[in-house]
Design a protein around this motif. Structure first.
Motif, mmCIF file in Angstrom:
data_model
loop_
_atom_site.group_PDB
_atom_site.id
_atom_site.type_symbol
_atom_site.label_atom_id
_atom_site.label_comp_id
_atom_site.label_asym_id
_atom_site.label_seq_id
_atom_site.Cartn_x
_atom_site.Cartn_y
_atom_site.Cartn_z
ATOM 1 N N GLN A 1 0.824 -1.208 0.000
ATOM 2 C CA GLN A 1 0.000 0.000 0.000
ATOM 3 C C GLN A 1 0.857 1.256 0.000
ATOM 4 O O GLN A 1 1.964 1.271 0.543
ATOM 5 C CB GLN A 1 -0.924 0.029 1.228
ATOM 6 C CG GLN A 1 -1.961 -1.090 1.265
ATOM 7 C CD GLN A 1 -2.856 -0.978 2.474
ATOM 8 O OE1 GLN A 1 -2.495 -0.385 3.491
ATOM 9 N NE2 GLN A 1 -4.056 -1.550 2.380
ATOM 10 N N VAL A 2 0.290 2.286 -0.628
ATOM 11 C CA VAL A 2 0.853 3.630 -0.525
ATOM 12 C C VAL A 2 -0.271 4.542 -0.071
ATOM 13 O O VAL A 2 -1.447 4.227 -0.255
ATOM 14 C CB VAL A 2 1.436 4.111 -1.879
ATOM 15 C CG1 VAL A 2 2.647 3.297 -2.267
ATOM 16 C CG2 VAL A 2 0.373 4.043 -2.979
ATOM 17 N N ARG A 3 0.066 5.649 0.525
ATOM 18 C CA ARG A 3 -0.944 6.527 1.117
ATOM 19 C C ARG A 3 -1.046 7.834 0.345
ATOM 20 O O ARG A 3 -0.047 8.435 -0.033
ATOM 21 C CB ARG A 3 -0.611 6.797 2.584
ATOM 22 C CG ARG A 3 -1.700 7.509 3.364
ATOM 23 C CD ARG A 3 -1.427 7.428 4.849
ATOM 24 N NE ARG A 3 -1.565 6.058 5.327
ATOM 25 C CZ ARG A 3 -2.727 5.504 5.661
ATOM 26 N NH1 ARG A 3 -3.850 6.203 5.548
ATOM 27 N NH2 ARG A 3 -2.770 4.259 6.085
ATOM 28 N N GLN A 4 -2.289 8.253 0.103
ATOM 29 C CA GLN A 4 -2.563 9.521 -0.557
ATOM 30 C C GLN A 4 -3.376 10.386 0.391
ATOM 31 O O GLN A 4 -4.205 9.885 1.148
ATOM 32 C CB GLN A 4 -3.360 9.311 -1.852
ATOM 33 C CG GLN A 4 -2.630 8.461 -2.890
ATOM 34 C CD GLN A 4 -3.429 8.339 -4.167
ATOM 35 O OE1 GLN A 4 -4.097 9.273 -4.592
ATOM 36 N NE2 GLN A 4 -3.362 7.173 -4.790
ATOM 37 N N SER A 5 -3.147 11.687 0.326
ATOM 38 C CA SER A 5 -3.863 12.609 1.207
ATOM 39 C C SER A 5 -4.493 13.720 0.397
ATOM 40 O O SER A 5 -3.954 14.171 -0.620
ATOM 41 C CB SER A 5 -2.918 13.215 2.257
ATOM 42 O OG SER A 5 -2.356 12.201 3.075
#
Length: 371
Positions: free
Chosen positions: A176-180
């Motif tokens: 997973q990678v995180r986006q904001s």
């Protein structure tokens, strides 16, 4: 666990307007967003429950079907799909400061047929097939044979994609990678490893490491009686398989109905136009009408019938989907035909009739409501 009523989920009345629906959903979406409630597994369930309710109730067609048939009504329309396209108005829903929320929402739910499971592995893509059927087949149901191409597990590597596995450098093995965006922070599947957390070092030569290969699929699909041409049929698990043995997507069959030469359909009722002679309309008569399923039904034409009069035959319309055998009605519109050619004797008889009937050369207009 049984599903809760959508109006109950959003905490609104059945007659609520669009703005009230948006306001109720916005409140729940902010409250139960999973990334704001990481230690509360029930929050994600409530978030998706609210999203499903919003998708149905914010769509006029789906809401109408749900109000009439409950969950069965929206299931026949393909059900809530969680695709970002259904939420194209999110800027309006959450405010302009949300920026690219629609794109992130699509990533979260896996728009475009690439929905993610909780473990992060990609689900296979959905497939669309268009099926053209005759009017009679759509009304009374049918079985059709479909042929289409889909991705299935590779026969060489059995869907594994190859040999040798190493940790993905981009996500560090988490998948997973995180986006904001604004106050929303959403974890999405890593693009480098497809959410697996690992990368294959020796990809299969047959499938190139994808774990799938194209195959021709044959499938029977049942079109139920009373199928609405505006709806689609969803066949779960009949779409593309995902990479490395992940679950298959769904097959969506869109129904296109060819028009009938004599009948038209409006919801569960059917309409047709039957010609009657001038004398049948004036004197009254018994005529025979053939229904769509070739029944001969006697219909009484009242004396003094005017052109355009509508007569109803109960229970000879379209079967109600999941209606336990109930059907709509058949409406017969009578068209009074005036002879275009008359013999001299026939004209004389009509003139005598006109004189006896007291026809006038300057008739008084009738009230529009009487037409």
């Amino acid at each position: 666990m049984s599903k809760r009523d959508y109006y109950e989920v959003l905490g609104i009345a059945k007659g609520a307007g669009g703005d009230e629906i948006k306001k109720a959903y916005r409140k729940l979406a902010v409250k139960y967003h999973p990334d704001r409630n990481q230690d509360n597994p029930e929050a994600e369930v409530k978030f998706k429950e609210a999203t499903e309710a919003y998708e149905v109730l914010s769509d006029d067609k789906k809401r109408s079907a749900y109000d009439q048939f409950g969950f069965a009504g929206v299931d026949n329309m393909g059900g809530p799909s969680f695709n970002a396209s259904a939420f194209s108005g999110f800027e309006d829903l959450f405010g302009e400061n949300m920026g690219g929320f629609g794109d992130i929402f699509e990533s979260f739910f896996g728009g475009g047929g690439r929905r993610r499971r909780s473990g992060g592995r990609a689900r296979g893509g959905d497939i669309r097939q268009d099926l053209r059927v005759d009017f009679h087949q759509a009304v009374f149901g049918m079985e059709a044979q479909l042929e289409y191409d889909r991705q299935e597990p590779c026969g060489t590597c059995n869907g594994a994609g190859g040999e040798g596995v190493r940790t993905c450098h981009q996500c560090g093995g988490t998948g997973q990678v995180r986006q904001s965006s604004g106050f929303f922070s959403i974890a999405t599947a890593c693009g480098a490893c497809g959410g697996e957390g690992t990368v294959i070092e020796n990809p299969c030569k047959t499938c190139g490491g994808s774990g799938t290969q194209r195959s021709r699929q044959k499938l029977k699909v049942t079109v139920p009686p009373g199928m609405d041409p505006e709806r689609r049929i969803r066949l779960e698990g009949q779409g593309h398989y995902g990479p490395k043995g992940s679950p298959a997507g769904d097959l969506y069959v869109y129904i296109h109905v060819r028009p009938h030469a004599h009948f038209e359909r409006h919801d569960h009722d059917m309409y047709c136009v039957i010609p009657v002679s001038m004398t049948q309309a004036a004197l009254g008569a018994d005529i025979w009408v053939r229904t769509l399923d070739d029944k001969r039904i006697k219909l009484k034409v009242p004396s003094g019938t005017q052109d355009g009069k509508m007569l109803r035959i109960r229970g000879e319309g379209v079967p109600v989907l999941n209606g336990g055998g109930r059907r709509g009605d058949l409406y017969v519109k009578l068209h009074v035909e005036i002879p275009s050619r008359l013999s001299g004797k026939e004209k004389d008889l009509l003139r005598q009739f006109a004189e006896r009937h007291g026809e006038v050369e300057e008739p008084t207009p009738v009230k529009l409501k009487d037409l």
